[in-house]
Enzyme design. Structure first.
Site, PDB file in Angstrom:
ATOM      1  CD  GLU A   1      47.930  53.895 -41.555  1.00  0.00           C
ATOM      2  OE1 GLU A   1      48.488  52.821 -41.226  1.00  0.00           O
ATOM      3  OE2 GLU A   1      48.117  54.471 -42.639  1.00  0.00           O
TER       4      GLU A   1
ATOM      5  CE1 TYR B   1      51.396  46.529 -43.284  1.00  0.00           C
ATOM      6  CE2 TYR B   1      49.756  44.776 -43.282  1.00  0.00           C
ATOM      7  CZ  TYR B   1      50.934  45.325 -43.763  1.00  0.00           C
ATOM      8  OH  TYR B   1      51.646  44.676 -44.745  1.00  0.00           O
TER       9      TYR B   1
END
Length: 275
Positions: free
Chosen positions: A101, A37
């Site tokens: 991501e 993340y």
């Protein structure tokens, strides 16, 4: 969605060009996907960070909260997303993996009736998950990933698996334990991995263990852990020899067992009992 010349089609992804790579993968690679993340609130902040020449970080794809994709690095080039990392006999996972991501704040702190990120943004309860991280023992708070993000990552990983013979899907937390905690327990990493990599084996295991089997510890002492790996944390005192237990699941030579708590042990030290 298609991949052509190691890039997603422009009708399914936006493209931003950055040059922070270490050249092309060697033949036969990549064979791994690493999920991260961004630890931020918006796609714009993530792209700004990755495009900053003074920040030694990059990724192949960023997934926004609406599920839209932005590709930064072609899939045949090495991006700088894993940092100091190890998995099995490999170190420096950048050389083997595609980095994905997801725009997400990550861990949150309780702040009155709301939950706060490290950068000061508050999140309402419906955007918060309370869960135990695979490398920790106590529950903490995390920003919830959107269904659109999760679907987009599942579809992207499925596409990458077909294009690059992907064998491993890992979280940053698994290749850099103690240093990184992403994507955290709010992301269904185990479900993603099982669906895309272990579908046939999972079906076979389900047939073998449709109801809990019984087992007995044969080692003098057996650690019980949070996940199916020696790198995960222990969650209780070791089980003593001749302890009987229920076997709930199995994965990569590990057994999920239940005594008074539920955790994972190495299957090499458990004898399955008849009946």
């Amino acid at each position: 969605m298609k991949i052509s010349r190691h890039k997603l089609g422009r009708d399914h992804a936006a493209h931003e060009t950055i040059t922070k790579t270490s050249g092309r993968f060697t033949q036969g690679l990549p064979d791994t996907i690493v999920i991260h993340y961004t630890a931020g609130s918006t796609l714009e902040s993530a792209l700004s960070t990755f495009k900053d020449p003074d920040v030694r970080a990059s990724a192949h794809v960023v997934v926004d909260k609406d599920g839209s994709l932005t590709q930064l690095v072609p899939f045949d080039h090495i991006a700088w997303h894993a940092g100091q990392s190890a998995f099995r006999d490999r170190t420096g996972l950048n050389r083997f993996s595609i980095g994905i991501e997801l725009v997400n704040a990550g861990r949150l702190e309780k702040n009155g009736s709301a939950w706060s990120s490290w950068f000061g943004r508050n999140y309402p309860q419906e955007q918060v998950v309370q869960a135990v991280h695979r490398n920790e023992k106590e529950p903490t708070y995390w920003e919830r990933f959107t269904p659109e993000q999760i679907d987009a990552v599942f579809n992207l990983c499925s596409l990458l698996k077909k294009a690059y013979n992907i064998k491993h899907i890992l979280g940053h937390e698994e290749i850099s334990p103690g240093r990184k905690i992403d994507p955290g327990p709010a992301f269904p990493l185990d479900k993603l991995r099982d669906r895309l990599l272990h579908a046939d084996r999972s079906d076979q295991d389900e047939q073998r263990i449709r109801k809990p089997a019984r087992g007995m510890v044969r080692a003098s002492a057996l650690n019980i852990r949070t996940g199916p790996s020696a790198k995960t944390m222990t969650i209780a005192h070791p089980l003593s020899k001749n302890t009987e237990l229920d076997i709930l699941d199995q994965q990569d030579g590990w057994l999920q067992v239940k005594v008074q708590i539920t955790g994972w042990v190495s299957g090499r030290f458990v004898e399955k009992l008849p009946g």
